[in-house]
Design a protein around this motif. Structure first.
Motif, mmCIF file in Angstrom:
data_model
loop_
_atom_site.group_PDB
_atom_site.id
_atom_site.type_symbol
_atom_site.label_atom_id
_atom_site.label_comp_id
_atom_site.label_asym_id
_atom_site.label_seq_id
_atom_site.Cartn_x
_atom_site.Cartn_y
_atom_site.Cartn_z
ATOM 1 N N LEU A 150 6.724 -4.024 -7.434
ATOM 2 C CA LEU A 150 6.835 -2.968 -6.433
ATOM 3 C C LEU A 150 8.058 -2.127 -6.747
ATOM 4 C CD1 LEU A 150 6.206 -5.243 -3.360
ATOM 5 C CD2 LEU A 150 4.593 -3.579 -4.297
ATOM 6 N N THR A 198 9.858 4.678 0.467
ATOM 7 C CA THR A 198 8.492 4.236 0.247
ATOM 8 C C THR A 198 8.530 3.079 -0.731
ATOM 9 O OG1 THR A 198 8.116 5.801 -1.561
ATOM 10 C CG2 THR A 198 7.461 6.506 0.668
ATOM 11 N N GLY A 217 0.785 -1.218 0.000
ATOM 12 C CA GLY A 217 0.000 0.000 0.000
ATOM 13 C C GLY A 217 0.819 1.272 0.000
ATOM 14 N N GLY A 218 2.134 1.181 0.142
ATOM 15 C CA GLY A 218 2.982 2.354 0.062
ATOM 16 C C GLY A 218 3.387 2.931 1.393
ATOM 17 N N GLU A 219 3.535 2.098 2.406
ATOM 18 C CA GLU A 219 3.983 2.598 3.692
ATOM 19 C C GLU A 219 5.395 3.154 3.558
ATOM 20 O OE1 GLU A 219 2.777 -0.420 3.159
ATOM 21 O OE2 GLU A 219 1.007 -0.613 4.392
ATOM 22 N N ALA A 270 5.738 0.950 -3.181
ATOM 23 C CA ALA A 270 4.361 0.927 -3.668
ATOM 24 C C ALA A 270 4.291 0.167 -4.987
ATOM 25 C CB ALA A 270 3.849 2.351 -3.855
#
Length: 175
Positions: free
Chosen positions: A76, A16, A4-6, A18
């Motif tokens: 990712l 990051t 989710g892009g934490e 994502a």
């Protein structure tokens, strides 16, 4: 680090991770850099030369990355201080098994924790897609990769594919 892009902080800069479309310009640049590096390393080791430019273009173009598109896979991209820094992906081999692929960081981004974040994010995404186990293969000369996988809990296994360049195969339970 999840799909989710934490974000994670490293020395005042932020990583990051994502999802990225496998056919985006960022993904294409990372794929070219990855392939160039591993191909050049192989040719330098075995033939004392870099990859022939025509071969490089042909081989980069031959792998579309379609297998890294949902629902059967995911690519990712890690960004460091908002700049693309690396990638990792997985493809589902069956309902319970995923294969980790394209784990790569640009040379200047290495040693900052990004590779482990990418692998963990790919594991989490594969787990969310239903995989209970992650497989991967690598070469003997990619000692940094082998050390990373061992540090992250992967154990060497029998071959799971017939890739002519694979020399080491690893697995890790995801649940």
């Amino acid at each position: 680090m999840g799909p989710g892009g934490e974000a994670a902080e490293n020395a005042g800069m932020v990583w990051t991770v994502a999802p990225e479309p496998h056919d985006s310009p960022v993904a294409a640049a990372l794929w070219r850099a990855y392939y160039t590096e591993v191909s050049d390393r192989w040719y330098l080791l075995h033939q004392g030369r870099r990859t022939d430019p025509e071969e490089l273009e042909r081989e980069v173009a031959a792998v579309s990355g379609d297998d890294l598109a949902p629902p059967k896979g995911l690519l990712l991209v890690a960004r460091y201080a908002d700049r693309p820094a690396g990638s990792a992906g997985f493809r589902l081999l069956d309902a319970n098994t995923a294969e980790l692929t394209r784990v790569f960081l640009y040379e200047g981004m290495r040693g900052r924790g990004g590779a482990a974040l990418l692998v963990r994010a790919a594991e989490e995404a594969a787990r969310a897609a239903g995989a209970g186990r992650m497989l991967l293969d690598t070469r003997g000369d990619l000692v940094e990769a082998r050390a990373l996988y061992a540090r992250l809990g992967y154990t060497e296994t029998a071959p799971h594919n017939a890739d002519p360049y694979a020399e080491h195969w690893f697995a890790r339970q995801l649940r």
